[in-house]
Each structure stands twice: as structure tokens, then as C-alpha cells.
Design an enzyme around this catalytic site. Structure first.
Site, mmCIF file in Angstrom:
data_model
loop_
_atom_site.group_PDB
_atom_site.id
_atom_site.type_symbol
_atom_site.label_atom_id
_atom_site.label_comp_id
_atom_site.label_asym_id
_atom_site.label_seq_id
_atom_site.Cartn_x
_atom_site.Cartn_y
_atom_site.Cartn_z
ATOM 1 N N GLY A 14 6.995 10.145 3.504
ATOM 2 C CA GLY A 14 6.468 9.062 2.668
ATOM 3 C C GLY A 14 5.262 9.555 1.887
ATOM 4 N N ASP A 15 4.780 8.699 0.990
ATOM 5 C CA ASP A 15 3.605 9.018 0.169
ATOM 6 C C ASP A 15 3.818 10.253 -0.697
ATOM 7 O OD1 ASP A 15 2.272 6.882 1.441
ATOM 8 O OD2 ASP A 15 1.761 8.203 3.115
ATOM 9 N N LYS A 18 6.529 8.433 -4.981
ATOM 10 C CA LYS A 18 7.779 7.852 -5.505
ATOM 11 C C LYS A 18 7.496 6.853 -6.616
ATOM 12 C CE LYS A 18 8.878 6.655 -1.317
ATOM 13 N NZ LYS A 18 7.871 7.416 -0.573
ATOM 14 N N GLY A 19 6.418 6.062 -6.457
ATOM 15 C CA GLY A 19 6.104 5.034 -7.457
ATOM 16 C C GLY A 19 5.903 5.636 -8.832
ATOM 17 N N GLY A 42 3.413 1.528 -0.224
ATOM 18 C CA GLY A 42 2.349 1.360 -1.212
ATOM 19 C C GLY A 42 2.659 2.284 -2.369
ATOM 20 N N HIS A 43 3.321 1.753 -3.398
ATOM 21 C CA HIS A 43 3.750 2.590 -4.519
ATOM 22 C C HIS A 43 2.756 2.454 -5.663
ATOM 23 C CE1 HIS A 43 8.186 2.720 -2.975
ATOM 24 N NE2 HIS A 43 7.318 3.296 -2.176
HETATM 25 P P1 IMP Z 1 5.845 0.782 10.159
HETATM 26 O O1 IMP Z 1 6.817 1.083 9.073
HETATM 27 O O2 IMP Z 1 4.678 -0.050 9.715
HETATM 28 O O3 IMP Z 1 6.508 0.233 11.383
HETATM 29 O O4 IMP Z 1 5.194 2.174 10.620
HETATM 30 C C1 IMP Z 1 5.949 3.196 11.268
HETATM 31 C C2 IMP Z 1 5.481 4.572 10.815
HETATM 32 O O5 IMP Z 1 5.823 4.770 9.446
HETATM 33 C C3 IMP Z 1 3.960 4.776 10.901
HETATM 34 O O6 IMP Z 1 3.711 6.131 11.222
HETATM 35 C C4 IMP Z 1 3.492 4.507 9.489
HETATM 36 O O7 IMP Z 1 2.277 5.153 9.191
HETATM 37 C C5 IMP Z 1 4.650 5.079 8.698
HETATM 38 N N1 IMP Z 1 4.808 4.463 7.381
HETATM 39 C C6 IMP Z 1 5.288 3.238 7.106
HETATM 40 N N2 IMP Z 1 5.314 3.019 5.786
HETATM 41 C C7 IMP Z 1 4.846 4.136 5.211
HETATM 42 C C8 IMP Z 1 4.668 4.540 3.842
HETATM 43 O O8 IMP Z 1 4.964 3.809 2.899
HETATM 44 N N3 IMP Z 1 4.162 5.781 3.659
HETATM 45 C C9 IMP Z 1 3.875 6.619 4.674
HETATM 46 N N4 IMP Z 1 4.028 6.291 5.965
HETATM 47 C C10 IMP Z 1 4.522 5.062 6.228
#
Ligand code: IMP
Length: 428
Positions: A14-15, A18-19, A42-43
């Protein structure tokens, strides 16, 4: 591309940016669909001097005349969605038409409370480090066939019945297992009715909208959230999110058949980051990790948490290419590496003295994996003004070519800065 569906996925944790890639591509497509995850994403989209962070809205919302869809696979926090819509409306920037799938599930207050309670129950040692946006508990209800959908919000009788059943059950959990205070039904029901009334004009059949667009020869872009290594099936379980950010999740979460997918785009950052707990073989705990965090502004767009940082991991990237069937890469944040003498890239791991080139997502395997690095020469020049591949310094070109060779996939887009125009397209 017209008449085609493309899926854009995060190739790391993630991060990846993509946005900004969706925003750079949105001008060339007609329909942008979010297909999984929720307000945990968070895009960030930067246009000129303006910065927009979308948690739920598709990143195409800033383009006039586009159709933006929140698909059935997303879990929607209606308060957050109304907030994002309200912000865009107040600025006169709600330029796209929005359709929210009636079948998308609703994140309710008890999901967020349970997210926090579950994390506390796991304790420091086993916590996942969730965003506490209620994502896991909401998907649990969906798969336990007791969830509430966006369509239910617009039907007071069904909503009352489903919500009271859920609140009763969650309150038993909260009070008897977690020793917490029960949540009130009446105010939650009233709030949910208000959400339903405000969001009713946006509700629709998302899959049918996509189908109609494709039949008219329009281009559709499915926008993934999170990343391959956070996928509940293919990520570093249990340190994952509760949905399928990988390409196959795009078909399920948007209601598009696999035969309609023409290409899968993998977004990869020029180095690696991760938020939350879980294995991260190339994490750098020293000066380089700190360098990347500060220079790359690596702080969570949703939670503000500092991101863990490290070098590019080709073992993990090759896995992302395989699992998603990536046809092209979008390489972001190449500018963050400017000024480094040398750039490290992990090509293989050493696991208990054995060299290993295949990624296995098991946490225990990755915790014992020592990355084997190769070093590439860096470049000193500021590359943010480059608009063609040839304008990049030779060392930066070599870095991109090296990634292409190792991944076996071309790099079709290069981000050289956060802005929409700070993009190099190479036959994309
Ligand atoms: P949850 O999706 O809030 O249940 O979090 C599960 C895991 O995914 C955690 O380690 C979060 O930090 C990670 N995570 C969730 N959404 C994102 C994102 O958009 N970017 C990066 N990490 C994410």
C-alpha cells in the site's frame, strides 16, 4: 483505453501512490471504480497547489464528466463519504458523477469499536496495527451474512430489523467479552436513516453501470486500495487487511467478468514502505530508512503514522507480478532517490543459509529472510522537471531498466514528483 477494463493495483504494502497514478490516467478513461477496502485507504491527489486526500471517493472525482463508482466490494463509512463529498461540493469540485453500489456494505459505529477492542485483545505482541476504521469487523459481518448494505439504509423497515439484530449481538460481545459499555440503538438508527436519505441519490447498480459503459466502448479503470502484500489471501497473513486488493478482487468488487479485463497495472514505489505490524524484509532501521521517510514524506495519509521504510524488494515485486498478472508497472517517487550515492535493491533472500528467489508470504518465512542486496549507482540531479525518459540522468534510466529486467515487465509511467504533471509516460 476505450472499451477496455484496466485494473490498477498496489504492488507492495500500500501507499505506492495509486491515487496520483489514477489521477494521471483518469483523463484517458471514462469510468473509475473503487473495488475493495474502505476508509482505511488514503489516496492523495495533487493538482497545482491543491492537495486532496480521498479515503473513499475514487481518485477520478476531480475530472469533469467522469463516472466514479464505489463498487460492491467496498465497505462504506457513510459519514466519511458525506464528509468527502461535502468538501468537494464546498469547493465546487464535485465534477464527476458518483454512483455507490447498493450492495456495498456499511461500516457502522460498532465495527470501529470492535476494531479497537480486537486490537487491544490481541495485545502488543500480536496486534496487526489496523487503521481502526472498522474494516475487518465489517467484512466479518459481510461474510457471516449479517451485514447491512447501502441499499438497506434507504429502507427504514429493513434497516430497523437488521440494525437492531446487529446492535443486540454486538452489545453482547462488547459487554460480556470485552467488558465495555453497550452502544445505543436509537441514535445509531436515526443517524443511519439520515445517511440513507442523503446518499439515496447516489445509490445504483454499479456492475450494470460498468457494463453499460463498456458496451458503449468507454474505458473503465478499476482502482485498488492497499496493496498485494496486504491481500487477505496473498499477503503476509495475518498482518493484512480484510479484503482482496489484488487484481482478481477487481472483478469481484466491481462486478466485471475476467474476460473483460485488458490489462493490469502495478503501482510500485521506487523503494518500499509499510505501515502497521508484520514482516518487511528490506526495512532499514538506520539512516537510510530515516532518509527515505523524511525525503519521501512517508507518514500515513489516513492515520498520520510514520511509515516503515526500506529498499526496493525485487523478490516481493516478482511475486506481485505473478499474483496479479501485471502487464505494466507505474513507478512512483523516483525523485525521492535523487541525491543518493548508491541505491540498494534486494534481488534474493537468504533463509537459514539457503538462497531463495521466490517470495512466500508466510510471516515466519519472511521474518527469517535476510535480503541479498545489489547496489546501483545513484544520481545527483533534480529530476522533477523531466518529462521524457531520455531527459532522466543515465543512472536513473539504468535504475528503471534494471527494475524492468528483474520484474520482466515494462515500466510505462514514472512519477518524478507528486503533482499531476510530474509524470513521464512511456508508451502507456
Ligand atoms: P485495516 O485495513 O485497517 O484492518 O489494517 C490492516 C493492515 O493494513 C494494517 O497494517 C494497516 O496499517 C494496513 N493498511 C490498511 N490500509 C492501508 C493503506 O491504505 N495503506 C497502507 N497500509 C494500509
Amino acid at each position: 483505453m476505450k472499451g477496455c477494463t484496466e485494473i490498477l493495483v498496489g504492488a507492495q504494502w500500500g501507499d505506492e501512490g495509486k491515487g496520483r497514478v489514477v489521477d494521471a490516467l483518469a483523463g484517458k478513461t471514462d469510468v473509475i471504480v473503487r473495488y475493495q477496502g474502505g476508509a482505511n485507504a488514503g489516496h492523495t491527489v495533487i493538482v497545482g497547489s491543491e492537495k486532496h486526500v480521498f479515503h473513499l471517493l475514487p481518485s477520478g472525482m476531480l475530472y469533469t464528466g467522469k463516472l466514479c463508482i464505489i463498487g460492491n466490494g467496498v465497505v462504506v463509512d457513510p459519514g466519511q463519504l458525506l464528509f468527502e463529498l461535502g468538501e468537494l461540493q464546498a469547493q465546487g469540485k464535485d465534477r464527476a458523477r458518483l454512483v455507490v453500489s447498493r450492495d456495498a456494505h456499511v461500516v457502522l459505529p460498532y465495527h470501529k469499536v470492535l476494531d479497537g477492542a480486537d486490537e487491544a485483545f490481541r495485545g502488543k505482541e500480536r496486534a496487526i496495527g489496523t487503521t481502526k476504521r472498522g474494516i475487518g469487523p465489517c467484512y466479518v459481518d459481510k461474510y457471516n451474512r449479517m451485514g447491512i448494505t447501502m441499499g438497506d439504509l434507504a429502507n427504514p423497515e429493513i434497516l430497523r430489523e437488521k440494525l437492531s439484530q446487529n446492535v443486540n449481538m454486538k452489545n453482547m460481545l462488547l459487554t460480556r467479552i470485552y467488558g465495555m459499555t453497550p452502544l445505543p440503538f436509537d441514535s445509531m438508527y436515526q443517524e443511519a436513516l439520515e445517511w440513507g436519505a442523503k446518499l439515496a441519490p447516489y445509490l445504483g447498480d454499479a456492475s450494470l453501470e460498468v457494463h453499460k459503459a463498456l458496451e458503449k466502448g468507454k474505458g473503465v479503470l478499476l482502482e485498488g486500495a492497499q496493496g498485494t502484500l496486504l491481500d487477505v489471501d496473498f499477503g503476509t497473513y495475518p498482518y493484512v487487511t480484510s479484503s482482496n486488493p489484488t487484481a482478481a478482487g477487481g472483478c469481484i468488487g466491481a462486478g466485471v467478468g475476467p474476460t473483460r479485463i485488458s490489462r493490469v497495472i502495478g503501482v510500485v514505489k521506487a523503494y518500499c514502505t509499510r505501515v502497521g505490524e508484520g514482516p518487511f524484509p528490506t526495512e532499514d532501521f538506520g539512516e537510510w530508512g530515516e532518509y527515505l521517510r523524511v525525503k519521501g514524506g512517508e507518514f500515513g495519509a489516513t492515520t498520520g503514522r510514520p511509515r516503515r521504510c526500506g529498499w526496493l524488494d525485487m523478490v516481493a515485486l516478482r511475486y506481485a507480478v505473478r499474483i496479479n498478472g501485471l502487464g505494466v508497472l507505474a513507478l512512483t517517487k523516483l525523485d525521492v532517490l535523487s541525491g543518493l550515492e548508491e541505491i540498494q535493491v534486494a534481488l534474493e533472500y537468504s533463509v537459514d543459509g539457503t538462497t531463495c528467489g521466490e517470495f512466500t508470504p508466510s510471516a515466519s518465512f519472511l521474518e527469517s529472510a535476510e535480503p541479498l542486496y545489489t547496489s546501483l549507482p545513484g544520481w545527483k540531479e533534480d529530476i522533477s522537471g523531466c518529462r521524457s525518459f531520455e531527459e532522466l540522468p543515465q543512472e536513473a534510466q539504468n535504475y528503471v531498466r534494471f527494475i524492468e529486467e528483474q520484474a520482466g515487465v515494462p515500466v510505462g509511467l514514472i512519477g518524478v514528483g507528486p503533482g499531476r504533471e510530474e509524470t513521464i509516460l512511456r508508451g502507456f
